[in-house]
Design an enzyme around this catalytic site. Structure first.
Site, short mmCIF file in Angstrom:
data_model
loop_
_atom_site.label_atom_id
_atom_site.label_comp_id
_atom_site.label_asym_id
_atom_site.label_seq_id
_atom_site.Cartn_x
_atom_site.Cartn_y
_atom_site.Cartn_z
CG HIS A 126 2.78 -3.68 6.25
ND1 HIS A 126 3.92 -3.40 6.98
CD2 HIS A 126 2.25 -2.47 5.92
CE1 HIS A 126 4.05 -2.08 7.09
NE2 HIS A 126 3.06 -1.48 6.45
CG HIS A 141 5.43 0.58 2.70
ND1 HIS A 141 4.79 1.78 2.49
CD2 HIS A 141 4.92 0.08 3.84
CE1 HIS A 141 3.95 2.01 3.48
NE2 HIS A 141 4.01 0.99 4.31
CD GLU A 158 0.70 -0.85 9.27
OE1 GLU A 158 -0.21 -0.20 8.74
OE2 GLU A 158 1.62 -0.32 9.93
CG HIS A 184 -0.37 0.22 2.53
ND1 HIS A 184 -1.11 0.63 3.62
CD2 HIS A 184 0.92 0.09 2.98
CE1 HIS A 184 -0.31 0.74 4.67
NE2 HIS A 184 0.91 0.42 4.31
CG HIS A 240 0.78 -12.50 -2.94
ND1 HIS A 240 0.63 -13.10 -1.72
CD2 HIS A 240 2.08 -12.74 -3.31
CE1 HIS A 240 1.78 -13.70 -1.39
NE2 HIS A 240 2.67 -13.50 -2.33
CB CYS A 273 3.60 5.48 5.39
SG CYS A 273 4.18 4.61 6.85
#
Lengths: 144, 144, 144, 144, 144, 144
Positions: free
Chosen positions: B41, B39, B130, B14, B80, B33
């Site tokens: 998680h 990036h 997260e 995200h 994914h 972010c």
């Protein structure tokens, strides 16, 4: 002799897509990891160095020096990054965890002597957990 | 009454970027972010349902039915994936973990009765980690 | 060279009772693990394979192929099973975690070449955690 | 051959202060770990022994015997202790995790044959996690 | 409404000894935790705040502001410290995890409005794990 | 007021089979958990009690007393046991984790006053993790 391991974490995104293959071959090879928009992981990186006790400090590895090396060469470059788009090494190389491991290994190896100029400690292995179920190790001797 | 919790995992990427704010405001607000390339998680999702014992089965929740619901509505949509680019709900809404939690809550809520038509079990809360250090919970009553 | 590890889980029950020993000897040797009604564990199995990077894929191990091998040979046979009563190998052999490890090793070894016909990757080690406090490893070279 | 690992825990306090160095050198070398009042950790100790299957028991290591050895030599001495003040070995040696590891190694080594008089199992390695991020290993062959 | 939890860690030492009791009563009451030289733990602290979504950011809690508050009021004061000797609140109060929890709660409460001047988020609970087996929670409403 | 939680572990085996249902209905309802030979788990049990600070000790719960209660009523009865065959409560009741939770709750409830005769602490909830993915909670007020 001691093996000293220090754990680091970084979150990054990637897409598995080999530039020399066709789109169909990529989909066949990487499945959902080939999703064009990418996906991401919380990577856990363990760096292990081996060395004898240093008499003065009672330690085998200067952990603060190791932290500075890893922060500068690895975390600053990968933390909260898109590996494909933002890391030069993965412009033309698919960022599988194996290739990510080799890139981390090369970065630590090529800056090791500047950080640890004495004979010891030596970089022994790195371990990357992409998820708790998928773990990749690179060891000295096998890759030099 | 029992609270039954079932754990799921998915990896996604995200980027935190609020469309109504300027680029400078976004950088100030979200820091790293807001990185334009995104990036990712490994999200850990816990779904908790409450209910009395069902006499026939000695269970409070039909876990297989819950698994089918979560797979279809959540995992198939997010696993994914790039949340910004591939999930309709985040085209114009920033995919913070709070908004991700609300989206998961809405999807489970709106399909709950089709899966569990009886008075019980009821969806009680969801919890999204997260990373192991950042945890978000949404509870019934507070959001309906 | 990379060491790639993949984690699997299965729940099973067993009873430690050596058929060639008397009941008293079994109670003395295995204590509460000799309880005639058996008990059970959530086993965690790590399978590690070693190999060089395969150029085409940028991977060292075809993880999907490994998953199929482990599912067919190990998980389908042991998941939610009573090891003593339902696994042929333990009809006359006591299902300690050492013997369970050897049985898993033999099953993976004897089907390895059919799954990975090339020179690499090779099965390097397996690790079974019976509980988080009791861990058993079997390695190549030492058992062939 | 099997490697059998057993996990133990103990909580203790320590202060890193090398008696042969000045106060200023100690502060420089150990930073906040040199705090004169000490601090503490929940140590996690893994003890690994190697050996062949013993035919009679189907086991490689008599875990109860190992537990008794570790309880008597390690846990009784370190559990809920101040390492500097209450463990003789650290009266004049700084209790870094490396030195703690060597002290544990020496205690297990010197009592090993009394506990395991046969050729096998042999003490292979110990691993101390001071925190989940700081891990220290001592292995046989390298330290004898 | 969301409950947002953030995890922190610190290592400290303590000794359980109630000043108003005799030495014999202390030994009887606290057992090995009364050891005069103290012992230590890796404490895990979870801080949970509750609040509605803030429209502009899509977040319920400004996590960076929470981190600064916890670092300044808690981690700087307790990290690598001897709680009895170095924290004023424990000069005459026994540093059990309950009292440690109340002290952390008071520090966060009394600085909360300066950090979060709006009506939300509110401090909801803190959770301290002294070890993975011993967990202590303090909640709003019950302690104000 | 504090909530104090203490964690315990036990390994046991069970078979899900409801005596009032036919074999076919049992297979349909419980799937592989209906395997006639049973299977097993490493159960993790968290017991949580609530109470105010006791002035003399600075504690809210006498943890040693709680340990004795849980050992005698729960661990001695379930550790390394086959729940169906060896626990009276499950002779005619299917040992799902819900029913196991109710049985543990009843045992703790009916012995609580003998262990904690004062108004506090009170038993607040128990939590059973059958595996890390399957969690069951029973709370006071809802079950009395």
């Amino acid at each position: 002799m001691f093996l000293v391991t220090r754990r680091y974490r970084f979150s990054a995104s990637h897409r598995l897509h080999a530039p020399q293959l066709s789109d169909a071959e990529n989909r066949e090879l990487y499945g959902k990891c080939n999703n064009p928009y990418g996906h991401g992981h919380n990577y856990v990186l363990d760096v292990s160095a081996r060395g004898p006790l240093e008499d003065r400090s009672g330690r085998a590895v200067d952990v603060e020096a190791l932290d500075r090396l890893v922060s500068r060469e690895i975390l600053d470059a990968f933390e909260h990054r898109n590996l494909n788009a933002e890391v030069e090494a993965f412009r033309h190389v698919v960022p599988t965890s194996e290739n990510l491991g080799m890139e981390i290994w090369r970065r630590l190896r090529s800056n090791w002597t500047a950080t640890f100029p004495a004979a010891w400690p030596r970089l022994e292995k790195i371990r990357i957990a992409e998820t708790p179920r998928n773990i990749f190790e690179v060891r000295a001797n096998e890759n030099e």
